[in-house]
Design an enzyme around this catalytic site. Structure first.
Site, PDB file in Angstrom:
ATOM      1  N   PHE A 171      60.738 -25.607 -19.429  1.00 55.95           N
ATOM      2  CA  PHE A 171      61.732 -25.973 -18.419  1.00 55.95           C
ATOM      3  C   PHE A 171      62.787 -26.927 -19.028  1.00 55.95           C
ATOM      4  O   PHE A 171      62.421 -27.917 -19.657  1.00 55.95           O
ATOM      5  CB  PHE A 171      60.998 -26.665 -17.255  1.00 55.95           C
ATOM      6  CG  PHE A 171      61.899 -27.198 -16.174  1.00 55.95           C
ATOM      7  CD1 PHE A 171      62.702 -26.351 -15.430  1.00 55.95           C
ATOM      8  CD2 PHE A 171      61.942 -28.567 -15.906  1.00 55.95           C
ATOM      9  CE1 PHE A 171      63.538 -26.848 -14.437  1.00 55.95           C
ATOM     10  CE2 PHE A 171      62.771 -29.074 -14.919  1.00 55.95           C
ATOM     11  CZ  PHE A 171      63.569 -28.198 -14.180  1.00 55.95           C
ATOM     12  N   GLN A 172      64.029 -26.610 -18.890  1.00 59.56           N
ATOM     13  CA  GLN A 172      65.182 -27.396 -19.378  1.00 59.56           C
ATOM     14  C   GLN A 172      65.278 -27.474 -20.897  1.00 59.56           C
ATOM     15  O   GLN A 172      66.002 -28.314 -21.429  1.00 59.56           O
ATOM     16  CB  GLN A 172      65.164 -28.823 -18.802  1.00 59.56           C
ATOM     17  CG  GLN A 172      65.335 -28.858 -17.291  1.00 59.56           C
ATOM     18  CD  GLN A 172      65.486 -30.260 -16.742  1.00 59.56           C
ATOM     19  OE1 GLN A 172      64.869 -31.188 -17.245  1.00 59.56           O
ATOM     20  NE2 GLN A 172      66.310 -30.415 -15.714  1.00 59.56           N
ATOM     21  N   VAL A 191      95.501 -34.227 -20.277  1.00 59.77           N
ATOM     22  CA  VAL A 191      96.085 -33.086 -20.985  1.00 59.77           C
ATOM     23  C   VAL A 191      96.787 -32.207 -19.954  1.00 59.77           C
ATOM     24  O   VAL A 191      96.309 -32.039 -18.836  1.00 59.77           O
ATOM     25  CB  VAL A 191      94.966 -32.323 -21.733  1.00 59.77           C
ATOM     26  CG1 VAL A 191      95.400 -30.924 -22.132  1.00 59.77           C
ATOM     27  CG2 VAL A 191      94.548 -33.133 -22.943  1.00 59.77           C
ATOM     28  N   GLU A 248      77.850 -36.262 -16.338  1.00 63.57           N
ATOM     29  CA  GLU A 248      77.676 -36.808 -17.693  1.00 63.57           C
ATOM     30  C   GLU A 248      78.925 -36.645 -18.552  1.00 63.57           C
ATOM     31  O   GLU A 248      79.153 -37.419 -19.480  1.00 63.57           O
ATOM     32  CB  GLU A 248      76.465 -36.162 -18.386  1.00 63.57           C
ATOM     33  CG  GLU A 248      75.114 -36.552 -17.800  1.00 63.57           C
ATOM     34  CD  GLU A 248      74.670 -35.646 -16.646  1.00 63.57           C
ATOM     35  OE1 GLU A 248      75.489 -34.834 -16.169  1.00 63.57           O
ATOM     36  OE2 GLU A 248      73.496 -35.750 -16.222  1.00 63.57           O
ATOM     37  N   PHE A 269     101.289 -27.048 -16.999  1.00 60.99           N
ATOM     38  CA  PHE A 269     101.583 -26.853 -18.429  1.00 60.99           C
ATOM     39  C   PHE A 269     101.364 -25.386 -18.809  1.00 60.99           C
ATOM     40  O   PHE A 269     102.160 -24.786 -19.527  1.00 60.99           O
ATOM     41  CB  PHE A 269     100.696 -27.774 -19.272  1.00 60.99           C
ATOM     42  CG  PHE A 269     101.185 -27.907 -20.672  1.00 60.99           C
ATOM     43  CD1 PHE A 269     102.238 -28.745 -20.975  1.00 60.99           C
ATOM     44  CD2 PHE A 269     100.597 -27.189 -21.702  1.00 60.99           C
ATOM     45  CE1 PHE A 269     102.714 -28.867 -22.281  1.00 60.99           C
ATOM     46  CE2 PHE A 269     101.060 -27.302 -23.007  1.00 60.99           C
ATOM     47  CZ  PHE A 269     102.116 -28.144 -23.295  1.00 60.99           C
TER      48      PHE A 269
END
Ligand SMILES: Cc1ncc(C[n+]2csc(CCOP(=O)(O)OP(=O)(O)O)c2C)c(N)n1
Length: 575
Positions: free
Chosen positions: A113-114, A383, A51, A468
């Protein structure tokens, strides 16, 4: 499901708003909505693998189209995964609607639940975040969400329990598009405030313009302004694709990854005019100069540096009204000095963008991509150092776009943003400049490119490290820790999942490899094995950084890494 359900009304409203696709992963709490999409058949469900990628894809899509894009997640963990990508969209001020399905209404508050608290979770990364707890709220709630996302520029979240989505809808119909989508107003400062700004600028002798993403659509006005004031134009990264092209006043970017010329033009002016930029690093603003700022958002005024004058307005509209009030300056000495500095800084950078013996320098990859990409290509950059190479080596032309996670600064943005850009722009070349760390973070969505037949061109800067951060550690005098990446042959991996994969390790083969990969009609991966030890110094190397780097060298020698240091010198000096 007979008759109109809440879910169908939601989907119908999205259709009227012009939404063409929704990125997400299904779940039973979303069943009513996915079923409504299937039955109506107008909005496409883009099935991603994570997602977070759905939210980044929506962010990418809306940045390139300027229109509302939508993502969705099922209850609890499903929508929780959206959050990082939504933060990116929200901070970029791009219109995204997130549909967060929720647990059944009777269970709310029972540690079911969830169960999560979506209103609390999404509040921080949205301009609008409301729960539909009763069928009669629809379509008003989704209308308000759309207007907030489009009108204020940002993320709106509609939380909807699965059972509510299945209920019969109230009689209220969907408004027409003109009443649903707020048009962009013309906003400019009042005449007396424009006079005050003109007075300030007319009295200054060394004006510099700092331009950001708020300058989109204002290119002509900016050039006229710079010409009138003989002012160098510095840009923040968000303004790169808006102001850098066809610009004889350009003196480069400022900031941690910018050009020394951009840094100096900001520091040496007597008046700084900040246009549509919320550039956050305070140490780059001038001390002792007068600073005026124009921004569409009042809250952006003066929050980075003390202002002499702050005006609320759209940059393009404001410039149009300001220009007739300005006196043309004849003295070009300041501008010319800044331009000479820019030319030298540019030449120094260009020198680094080549190579004839391995390892491949990442600058070389970025320069060739810039030269070989189409005139209206969209680039996304991860990034990490890919953002540095994109900022310094991709040439913009007014038609190309550069999208990144420039404000939120999240890794793994580039590939899913490219996915969304490509889904919304089928004929356009879309190139993701991915870090090997960033790419691997959401690597599952490589499969989405195949499943959705999206011909994204994915360049992986394969330097075997979280580069980086490795550089930041060294500049802070630390030995690098936790940065190594043991990578596969990404091109072979791509081929194994049905994607054209090209691996290149020799700079002499680089151009051919890039041409081959860009010419492929479907999705393609270029695994560019690049120099791990590339130095990408900031525009102003401070005493502190020199001390830090010297300390690192000392520690490295003492821990028996002399050979590596010789490599560092060899690959950065003898190219
Ligand atoms: C989600 C997230 N985690 C961690 C960071 C901190 N961080 C910034 S850049 C970077 C390294 C990126 O490595 P890679 O993608 O391999 O690109 P490179 O810099 O090596 O080119 C890290 C860990 C971040 N910005 N975002």
């Amino acid at each position: 499901m007979a008759g109109t359900t809440v879910a169908e009304l939601l989907v119908e409203t999205l259709e009227v708003a012009g939404v063409e696709r929704i990125y997400g992963i299904v779940g039973d709490s979303l069943n009513a909505i996915t079923e409504a999409l299937r039955r109506r058949g107008r909005i496409r469900w883009v099935h991603v693998r994570h997602e977070e990628a759905a939210a980044f894809a929506a962010s990418g899509e809306s940045q390139v189209t300027g229109s509302l894009a939508v993502c969705a997640g099922s209850c609890g963990p499903g929508n929780l995964h959206l959050i990082n990508g939504l933060y990116d969209a929200h901070r970029t001020r791009t219109p995204v609607l997130a549909i967060a399905a929720h647990i059944p209404t009777p269970e709310i508050g029972s540690s079911y639940f969830q169960e999560t608290r979506p209103e609390a979770l999404f509040r921080e990364c949205s301009v609008y975040c409301e729960t539909v707890s009763d069928a009669s709220q629809m379509p008003r709630t989704v209308e308000a969400a759309i207007r907030a996302a489009v009108g204020r520029g940002g993320v709106a979240v509609v939380i909807i329990p699965g059972d509510v989505a299945m209920r019969p809808a109230a009689a209220r119909g969907v408004p027409p598009k003109e009443a649903l989508l707020p048009p962009t107003p013309l906003v400019r400062p009042a005449d007396r405030d424009l006079d005050a700004l003109a007075d300030l600028l007319n009295r200054s002798s060394r004006t510099t313009l700092l331009c950001g993403r708020g300058c989109r659509g204002a290119h002509d006005g900016l050039i006229k302004l710079a010409e009138t004031l003989r002012a160098p134009i510095v840009h923040a990264l968000g303004g790169k694709d808006v102001v850098e092209y066809d610009n004889p006043y350009d003196v480069g970017m400022t900031g941690l990854i910018g050009f020394s010329s951009g840094y100096h033009a900001m520091k040496a002016c007597d008046t700084l005019l900040v246009l549509g930029s919320d550039f956050p690093y305070r140490q780059f603003y001038p001390e002792g100069a007068k600073v005026a700022q124009v921004d569409i958002r009042a809250e952006n005024l003066g929050r980075r540096t003390a202002l002499t004058l702050g005006l609320v307005g759209d940059v393009s509209e404001t410039l149009e009204a300001l220009l007739p009030r300005l006196r043309r300056r004849e003295d070009r000495a300041f501008l010319d000095a800044c331009r000479v500095h820019y030319r030298d800084a540019r030449a120094d950078l260009d020198e680094l963008a080549d190579g004839v013996r391995p390892p491949i320098h990442p600058q070389h990859v970025a320069r060739l991509l810039s030269e070989l990409a189409t005139e209206d290509a969209v680039f996304t950059a991860d990034v990490g150092t890919p953002t540095v190479w994109a900022a310094r080596y991709l040439a913009m032309n007014g038609r190309r776009r550069l999208i990144g996670s420039f404000l939120h600064g999240s890794m793994a943005n580039a590939m899913p943003q490219a996915l969304g850009v490509q889904a919304a722009s089928p004929g356009r070349q879309v190139i993701s400049l991915s870090g090997d760390g960033g790419f691997a973070m959401l690597m599952g969505d490589l499969l989405t490119l195949v499943q959705e037949t999206l011909p994204v061109k994915l360049v992986i800067f394969n330097n075997g490290t979280l580069g980086f951060v490795e550089m930041e550690m060294k500049a802070a005098g630390l030995l690098e820790t936790g940065v190594d990446l043991v990578n596969p042959d990404f091109a072979a991996m791509a081929r194994a999942v049905g994607i054209h994969g090209v691996r290149v390790e020799d700079p002499r083969l680089l151009e051919g490899a890039i041409r081959d990969f860009l010419a492929h009609p479907g999705p393609a991966v270029l695994d560019a094995v690049t120099n791990r030890l590339e130095l990408s110094m900031p525009p102003k190397v401070t005493g502190e950084q020199i001390r830090g780097f010297s300390l690192y060298l000392l520690k490295a020698v003492m821990s028996g890494r002399g050979d590596e240091l010789i490599d560092l010198a060899r690959t950065n000096i003898i190219r």
